[in-house]
Write an enzyme that holds these catalytic residues in place. Sequence first.
Site, PDB file in Angstrom:
ATOM      1  N   LYS A 135       0.641  -1.309   0.017  1.00  0.00           N
ATOM      2  CA  LYS A 135       0.132  -0.030  -0.010  1.00  0.00           C
ATOM      3  C   LYS A 135       0.863   1.059   0.017  1.00  0.00           C
ATOM      4  O   LYS A 135       1.967   1.270   0.662  1.00  0.00           O
ATOM      5  CB  LYS A 135      -0.746   0.043   1.282  1.00  0.00           C
TER       6      LYS A 135
HETATM    7  N1  GLU Z   1      -7.275  -0.059  -2.839  1.00  0.00           N
HETATM    8  C1  GLU Z   1      -7.872  -1.428  -3.248  1.00  0.00           C
HETATM    9  C2  GLU Z   1      -8.076  -2.111  -1.989  1.00  0.00           C
HETATM   10  O1  GLU Z   1      -7.745  -1.766  -0.831  1.00  0.00           O
HETATM   11  C3  GLU Z   1      -7.528  -2.120  -4.541  1.00  0.00           C
HETATM   12  C4  GLU Z   1      -6.148  -2.555  -4.543  1.00  0.00           C
HETATM   13  C5  GLU Z   1      -6.090  -2.900  -6.019  1.00  0.00           C
HETATM   14  O2  GLU Z   1      -6.613  -3.048  -6.945  1.00  0.00           O
HETATM   15  O3  GLU Z   1      -4.723  -3.322  -6.228  1.00  0.00           O
HETATM   16  O4  GLU Z   1      -8.235  -3.448  -1.911  1.00  0.00           O
END
Ligand code: GLU
Length: 449
Positions: A135
């Site tokens: 993240k």
């Molecule tokens: N931000 C989204 C999550 O927390 C999607 C992450 C992604 O598609 O890589 O799952």
Amino acid sequence: MLTRETIITRNEYLDEPIVPPRDASDAIAPVAGHGLFDNVLQQFNAAADLIRLDRNVRKILARTKNEIVVNFPVRMDNGDVEVFTGYRVQHNDTLGPFKGGLRFHPDVNLDEVRALAAWMTWKCALVGVPFGGAKGGIQIDPARYSIGERERITRRFAFALGDNIGPEYDIPAPDVNTNAQIMAWFMDTYLSTVPPHQRQNCIHVVTGKPIELGGSAGREKATGQGVAVAVQCWYEDHGLPLRDATFMVQGFGNVGSWAARQLAALGARLVAVEDVTGAVANPSGLDIDALLAYVRTHGGVARFPGGAFADHIMFMNTPADIFVPAAMENQITAETAPWLKARLVAEGANGPTDPAGDAILRARGIGVLPDILANAGGVIVSYFEWLQNKRRESWDLKEVDGQLRRKLIAAYEQVRAKATELKTDWRTAAYVVALSRLEKVYLERGIFP
Ligand code: GLU
């Protein structure tokens, strides 16, 4: 009852007993007080204790692998330079390249990004997409910056991350306050840094792109759609009709607004919405299209004429069958969990329930579709986008929707089965499914050297 000593996990390929945890001190102690990553560790320890997760695997998964902090300058419209702090935390890549969103929010900090990265690892492992967890984000309030400034901030962040990102290594996606446009700028910047002959092979460096640039049909609505699919399964399991069930949503961004549209399409009625600007309620149902149009022009749901004013306490006390938290972390806590009237909480956000809130939901018999299951639709379709880019394919919406549904229902059924088998709550069961997969791979691969 089985004692620790009687439980021996075996590596099927080596046929050697794996040493079980020695004692309770193998639980990984929270490091830094009451941060979000501590919530992750508490959830992790509960599941790891239950299955006697291999103690060495436990040590590895309780830590993040890489933590990248970049400070980078950007020229503002007025000619001044501002220095921003950006993060990318890579929690684990045992099951595949690091994967996870980028958020732009004033509260972004290293502890939060660590927690969000770990949740991505569990989520991908749970739903069986071959990705690890990561993240990232920048600590800013994007509303304070012009579009041009946001573009320069995004591009300079991508440039600062450099080779820490890559289509087969670490693949960002949208998250809170980021969208397809941000991904387009990010991709464009990344591609400018690779040799020209490699550019066409690298567009899968981010997912959640605009469709014209290689984005997937159905990616934008995927997270909200996944929430609705999970709710539908839960209602069917409990022999309850979704038609005329009432629901409330916290957060009316991508996840909240799409979950609302999808649940409404299944016949449920939206009776209250809250976002950063305030809350509105209408027991006879809020008109979702009118609300979307209102939010587009007014920037939030506050004072929407199709409903009555509600403050945060009134909102959290709304009589509604289903609560979809789709905003930020730590919303369901020891303070707020007793207020909820819902029979089911479907976590569209990551980490909306803290451990104390979770215990209250359990004690009150409120069902929980945990974040790593309920909001996994986004990363599932991100995986489809990544695959399409690699294969130079373009799937139609029907194909994407069908495959998303299949993957999410498969994960849902595994969590349900595990919860029944181990007589545990669904969050712990979801962790068990994810951790067991990771453990197996670690035991098979071993630790270098
Ligand atoms: N931000 C989204 C999550 O927390 C999607 C992450 C992604 O598609 O890589 O799952």
